[in-house]
Design an enzyme around this catalytic site. Structure first.
Site, PDB file in Angstrom:
ATOM      1  N   TYR A 160     -12.203  58.347  -1.783  1.00 32.88           N
ATOM      2  CA  TYR A 160     -12.085  58.516  -0.994  1.00 32.88           C
ATOM      3  C   TYR A 160     -12.841  58.686   0.227  1.00 32.88           C
ATOM      4  O   TYR A 160     -13.551  60.339   0.136  1.00 32.88           O
ATOM      5  CB  TYR A 160     -10.916  60.037  -0.615  1.00 32.88           C
ATOM      6  N   ASP A 181      -9.647  54.448   0.969  1.00 36.95           N
ATOM      7  CA  ASP A 181      -9.766  55.004   1.897  1.00 36.95           C
ATOM      8  C   ASP A 181     -11.579  54.878   3.178  1.00 36.95           C
ATOM      9  O   ASP A 181     -11.826  55.841   1.952  1.00 36.95           O
ATOM     10  CB  ASP A 181      -8.829  55.772   2.508  1.00 36.95           C
TER      11      ASP A 181
END
Length: 432
Positions: free
Chosen positions: A268, A306
């Site tokens: 992330y 992400d």
């Protein structure tokens, strides 16, 4: 000439309305609604999925990533739980990484039990923010099918790191888990390791073939989970892996899974933030460190998560809008840094298979209510080392092992905005 009578206020209002002289009043124009005609749904191009190869000489591993923006909130929402279940039943990932969990260590025990109910037969491996990072910030969990823990000698114990287990009072993996927690974890040595015990230092729990392949920079090891490491680091001059002393290593942003013939890095990535307050940190620190970390693994890499950047114009619904150059994820520096990462020897696997696909987004602003119109960005990716690319340099299907054979985005699994899942299928050498 007779004097003109003064107009009354009523008469003046009638002229203004255009109804003087008995004219019919004009109908009021209807107010534009959210479904006004000036908005059209941006229909995504077809991105056909690859059929299973059915090759007895290889094993097809399904991996996926989903930023959920708060795991406890998802688990409390019947609608979101149902959407997650539909996704899991359709895709059946062997490894599911969930990003932006926003959990504190005290939450892990209860959440693991709920995850076992949603995805039975999988064991959780956590990355959680610790001081000096604020509590409940960022966070990752990798849910790994239990069969993969047993593929390598010694298996792989599941659940929390030893430190996190002690602090959370979890006593091991979730109730009913088969990945080994509590006493089992103590017997075989907890396999979610510190970064100084990276893949090349996994000891007897990594096969000789896997260690030799890692040292030679090659794949070809058995299928299965050899170790899980939280954080980013690199090989020191003495040959051991050491963690980078960075803020992000306290924020629970990365997990690296040694899968034998390749390494799976789930991330992330730090957002550049409002007013781009963290842009320099993102570009000058994170981008350089992630490349060093993956290069030091000594084997092919799949980098999934992400990544907080929309690389190509095709990845932005309103490309050309003036504010994009000053918005996190779409600044020229971030987009150029992503290109530099690819130039370092990696491939965007979705674009390798679908180079011209339009409107294939993975993120939509909830605040702007952009999901119904598919006004989005592609921020979530599955990258792979160039030698794992689904196609060769001439665009023909690759025959190398390990290799990515399918890569997808799943907007159908999220109709309410924010992020949707992404994933890939990886053909690996079959266990002997």
């Amino acid at each position: 000439r007779a004097a003109r009578a003064p107009r009354t206020a009523v008469a003046m209002a009638a002229v203004k309305r255009g109804t003087a002289g008995g004219a019919t009043p004009s109908p009021k124009k209807p107010k534009k609604s959210a479904a006004s005609a000036d908005k059209v749904v941006l229909e995504g191009d077809a991105t056909p999925r690859a059929a299973p190869a059915g090759d007895a000489t290889s094993f097809e591993l399904r991996v996926a990533y989903h930023n959920v923006g708060g795991l406890r909130a998802l688990l409390k929402s019947e609608e979101r739980r149902s959407a997650l279940l539909a996704f899991l039943e359709k895709e059946r990932p062997h490894v599911l990484c969930i990003g932006e969990t926003k959990l504190q260590e005290s939450h892990l025990r209860d959440v693991e039990v709920q995850l076992r109910e949603l995805l039975p037969g999988h064991t959780a491996h956590w990355a959680v923010s610790v001081p000096p990072a604020k509590k409940g910030y960022s966070g990752l969990v990798a849910l790994v099918e239990d069969s993969l823990h047993a593929q390598l000698p010694g298996g792989c114990s599941g659940g929390l790191t030893a430190d996190a287990r002690e602090r959370a009072g979890a006593g091991g993996a979730a109730s009913g888990g088969s990945g080994g927690g509590g006493e089992n974890a103590k017997k075989d040595g907890t396999k979610q390791q510190s970064i100084s015990a990276m893949f090349a230092k996994a000891g007897g729990k990594q096969t000789k073939a896997t260690r030799e392949a890692a040292e030679a920079g090659e794949g070809g090891g058995p299928v299965g989970l050899a170790s899980v490491v939280e954080g980013l680091g690199a090989r020191s001059s003495g040959g051991t892996f050491e963690p980078f002393e960075r803020e992000y290593n306290a924020e629970g942003r990365t997990l690296t899974l040694d899968m034998g013939s390749f390494a799976l890095v789930c991330a992330y990535v730090p957002n550049s933030g409002a007013d781009l307050v963290r842009l320099d940190y993102r570009i000058d620190v994170w981008e350089e460190d992630i490349k060093a970390h993956m290069a030091a693994l000594g084997k092919p890499v799949v980098y999934m998560g992400d990544l907080n950047v929309a690389h190509l114009d095709l990845d932005i619904w309103n490309v050309g809008a003036k504010h994009l150059e000053k918005s996190a994820g779409t600044t020229p520096r971030e987009r150029e840094a992503f290109g530099a990462l690819l130039d370092a020897g990696y491939v965007d696997t979705f674009r390798a298979l679908h180079p011209d696909a339009r409107h294939a987004y993975t993120f939509w602003s909830v605040r702007a209510r952009n999901r119904p119109w598919n006004r989005g960005l592609r921020l979530d990716y599955v990258l792979a080392s160039a030698n794992m690319a689904p196609v060769d340099g001439e665009g023909a299907p690759s025959q190398a092992l390990p290799r990515v054979i399918d890569s997808w985005v799943g907007p159908e699994y999220n109709t309410n905005g924010d992020h949707c899942p992404v994933g890939a299928t990886i053909a690996l050498p079959s266990p002997k």
